[in-house]
Design an enzyme around this catalytic site. Structure first.
Site, PDB file in Angstrom:
ATOM      1  N   GLU B  67     -33.019 135.904  52.275  1.00 63.69           N
ATOM      2  CA  GLU B  67     -31.519 135.613  51.849  1.00 63.69           C
ATOM      3  C   GLU B  67     -31.545 134.511  51.190  1.00 63.69           C
ATOM      4  O   GLU B  67     -31.244 134.261  50.077  1.00 63.69           O
ATOM      5  CB  GLU B  67     -30.421 135.675  52.734  1.00 63.69           C
ATOM      6  CG  GLU B  67     -29.085 135.354  52.287  1.00 63.69           C
ATOM      7  CD  GLU B  67     -28.031 135.090  53.464  1.00 63.69           C
ATOM      8  OE1 GLU B  67     -28.207 135.678  54.484  1.00 63.69           O
ATOM      9  OE2 GLU B  67     -27.132 134.280  52.854  1.00 63.69           O
ATOM     10  N   ASP B  71     -31.535 134.141  47.129  1.00 62.84           N
ATOM     11  CA  ASP B  71     -30.405 132.973  46.552  1.00 62.84           C
ATOM     12  C   ASP B  71     -31.060 132.187  45.435  1.00 62.84           C
ATOM     13  O   ASP B  71     -30.510 132.042  44.511  1.00 62.84           O
ATOM     14  CB  ASP B  71     -29.765 132.233  47.705  1.00 62.84           C
ATOM     15  CG  ASP B  71     -28.641 130.990  47.061  1.00 62.84           C
ATOM     16  OD1 ASP B  71     -27.848 131.573  46.782  1.00 62.84           O
ATOM     17  OD2 ASP B  71     -29.303 129.951  47.225  1.00 62.84           O
ATOM     18  N   GLU B 141     -28.452 139.155  48.320  1.00 62.00           N
ATOM     19  CA  GLU B 141     -29.391 138.333  48.172  1.00 62.00           C
ATOM     20  C   GLU B 141     -30.756 138.283  48.804  1.00 62.00           C
ATOM     21  O   GLU B 141     -31.857 138.232  48.151  1.00 62.00           O
ATOM     22  CB  GLU B 141     -28.850 136.810  48.617  1.00 62.00           C
ATOM     23  CG  GLU B 141     -27.612 136.513  47.855  1.00 62.00           C
ATOM     24  CD  GLU B 141     -27.129 134.964  48.152  1.00 62.00           C
ATOM     25  OE1 GLU B 141     -26.694 134.423  47.246  1.00 62.00           O
ATOM     26  OE2 GLU B 141     -27.201 134.584  49.253  1.00 62.00           O
TER      27      GLU B 141
END
Lengths: 249, 249
Positions: B67, B71, B141
């Protein structure tokens, strides 16, 4: 691919470079490792808003858009660099380390190391630079944006890894990133012990404070620490606790 | 290149997929547009911390690291998308628009639209999902991170542009991003007029407040506006002022 070939054609423009363009192209080659394809991008990258005097469609022509783009690309490359370098660290550590690496002061220092600051000083021609504290770091990000647009992601990533990240003192950064407090708490949970962070005192005046924190395990004093904020004092105490408990950090 | 070929070999593993792996691979193909090379990455991407039960070297095996990576990659691709889409908007606008696009709620919605939420619900098998409000967006993400590691930047960028960004209501986002107040101030500076933002009243109680702001130009009332914060009221008044002044927004 055709885009890349077109870019290479742009390099032919170099026969028409004037003296200052030749100097810039040589400086870019020195910093980036390869001659620029599209020199215009690099000219824009070194154009700080305070020396910008052209506008188009109400937008001042400066390096601020390139800085925005470069910041995002740099963030992604540093994110992956840390992801690979630390396969067993959690995302909290990675996020914190990244933000310490791509902060303004660290980028300012790197811009000086790679010689970008010299080019900027020339661009300012005796104007006062000291009013713009972050100009070197900002311009470094704009340079990353220019390299990305000029040469694509893979080239830009190599540039960031080999010529920017290499200057970071990653180990130094990590020492201050490690969250000692959570290490102590993790340990206490694994060992089923009760840990307490107790504020012993706050001294100082309204401008300078010193907090003194003590850590107890099952009621027994293990370590203490001091700092200018409660958090820093806890961190200091936790670091001492980690050492006493011989925890890997 | 050799790395890519190795990745392709990984795809041969698909003959050994069990039933649930086959289902996941098909779902990934549907969402991403191509079969996964390394299915393990995608299995990890859908492993939320709350359903993670394995650890390695003290690190819980969950999607949080992916994640973090996703991101950063998503941020870079969205940054470039906006950079290209709005050649005449400044970096403040681009930064603000980007943060509105990649916020948790917007990503949650997109995860639902592309069907990722269904996979997550299956993974949770009846456990209560409502405790984890951001799980869909977080997992989206992580999926981006997995696609990036599995297929490289260019493929991942295409995936983000064609299958994520396409779901954003960019025009709707922009309407709320435009900083009307700075438009009014810019105009006043260009026209050498004096602009004032004056708070007329604050009504309401501690929970709901309404601010009422009035804009004067050289002492003459031009427009007013209301909002739940001073900033929102100023923004509302400025929007009305832009309309009266017929400023391009």
């Amino acid at each position: 691919m055709s885009k890349l070939r077109l870019s290479r054609l742009l390099r032919l423009q170099s026969v028409f470079y004037n003296k200052s363009e030749k100097r810039l192209a040589a400086a870019i080659k020195h910093m980036v490792g390869s001659k620029p394809f599209n020199l215009k991008l690099y000219k824009l990258a070194i154009k700080h808003a305070s020396v910008a005097n052209e506008s188009i469609n109400g937008l001042k022509i400066s390096n601020e858009r390139l800085e925005y783009l470069g910041d995002a690309i740099l963030g992604a490359v540093v994110a992956e660099f840390l992801f690979i370098k630390f396969p067993y660290r959690d995302e909290g550590f990675l996020t914190e380390t990244r933000s310490r690496m791509v902060n303004r002061e660290a980028l300012n220092q790197i811009a000086i190391k790679i010689g970008l600051s010299k080019i900027i000083e020339k661009e300012f021609k005796g104007k006062n630079l000291s009013a713009h504290k972050s100009i070197f770091g900002d311009t470094l990000e704009a340079l990353v944006g220019a390299v990305y647009l000029d040469r694509g992601y893979h080239f830009c990533k190599k540039f960031i890894l080999k010529r920017i990240i290499i200057h970071f003192d990653v180990d130094g950064i990590i020492t201050t990133t490690t969250n000692f407090k959570s290490k102590v708490i993790e340990w206490s949970q694994k060992e089923s012990k009760e840990v307490d962070f107790e504020m012993l005192s706050v001294s100082g005046n309204s401008r300078f404070k010193e907090f003194h924190v003590q850590i107890t395990i099952n009621g027994e004093i293990l370590a203490d620490g001091k700092g200018a904020t409660k958090k820093k004092a806890e961190q200091d105490a936790s670091k001492n606790a980690c050492e006493k408990l011989k925890l890997d950090i």
